[in-house]
Design a protein around this motif. Structure first.
Motif, PDB file in Angstrom:
ATOM      1  N   ASP A  19      78.623  76.869  -7.062  1.00 26.51           N
ATOM      2  CA  ASP A  19      78.081  77.804  -6.352  1.00 26.51           C
ATOM      3  C   ASP A  19      79.184  78.471  -5.051  1.00 26.51           C
ATOM      4  OD1 ASP A  19      75.843  78.137  -7.868  1.00 26.51           O
ATOM      5  OD2 ASP A  19      74.920  76.802  -6.708  1.00 26.51           O
ATOM      6  N   LYS A  23      80.834  81.831  -4.332  1.00 21.85           N
ATOM      7  CA  LYS A  23      80.772  82.509  -2.994  1.00 21.85           C
ATOM      8  C   LYS A  23      82.335  82.711  -2.276  1.00 21.85           C
ATOM      9  CE  LYS A  23      76.177  81.315  -1.743  1.00 21.85           C
ATOM     10  NZ  LYS A  23      75.408  80.349  -0.814  1.00 21.85           N
ATOM     11  N   SER A  26      84.429  85.311  -4.317  1.00 20.44           N
ATOM     12  CA  SER A  26      83.807  86.802  -4.441  1.00 20.44           C
ATOM     13  C   SER A  26      84.106  87.213  -3.119  1.00 20.44           C
ATOM     14  CB  SER A  26      82.384  86.754  -4.704  1.00 20.44           C
ATOM     15  OG  SER A  26      81.672  86.120  -3.619  1.00 20.44           O
ATOM     16  N   GLU A  28      82.078  87.208  -0.361  1.00 21.43           N
ATOM     17  CA  GLU A  28      80.615  87.132   0.001  1.00 21.43           C
ATOM     18  C   GLU A  28      80.610  86.495   1.466  1.00 21.43           C
ATOM     19  OE1 GLU A  28      77.643  85.553  -2.322  1.00 21.43           O
ATOM     20  OE2 GLU A  28      78.457  86.739  -4.212  1.00 21.43           O
ATOM     21  N   ALA A  29      81.322  85.863   1.736  1.00 20.22           N
ATOM     22  CA  ALA A  29      80.794  85.222   3.202  1.00 20.22           C
ATOM     23  C   ALA A  29      81.679  85.457   4.198  1.00 20.22           C
ATOM     24  CB  ALA A  29      80.680  83.601   2.828  1.00 20.22           C
ATOM     25  N   SER A  34      82.618  80.760   5.458  1.00 23.31           N
ATOM     26  CA  SER A  34      83.693  80.421   4.355  1.00 23.31           C
ATOM     27  C   SER A  34      84.387  79.047   4.507  1.00 23.31           C
ATOM     28  CB  SER A  34      84.776  81.474   4.304  1.00 23.31           C
ATOM     29  OG  SER A  34      84.515  82.705   3.769  1.00 23.31           O
TER      30      SER A  34
END
Length: 79
Positions: A19, A23, A26, A28-29, A34
């Motif tokens: 997971d 993340k 991608s 996303e964070a 991160s």
């Protein structure tokens, strides 16, 4: 390792690590998240490696005699 990570079994730790990798890949964070994810991922990776090493140490290979009958066991060596 943090207490919550240390309580995970191998499969749970691996799923959590997957997971985190998703993340991070991608994007996303945000940066601060991160960095925290990376640190947790590194802890999870170490836990998974430790669990694999422990499992490897417990695996034994059955040795067979000339007649094909089991004669004992030897330690596993993936080397």
């Amino acid at each position: 390792m943090t207490d919550d990570v240390a309580e995970l079994n191998f499969e749970q730790a691996l799923r959590a690590l997957e997971d985190i990798v998703h993340k991070l890949e991608s994007g996303e964070a945000p940066l601060d998240e991160s960095i925290a994810l990376y640190e947790r991922g590194n802890t999870l990776r170490a836990l998974c490696q430790q669990r694999l090493d422990m499992a490897k140490a417990r695996i034994e290979a059955i040795t067979l005699g000339p007649d094909g009958a089991p004669t004992g066991t030897t330690s596993f060596d993936a080397g």
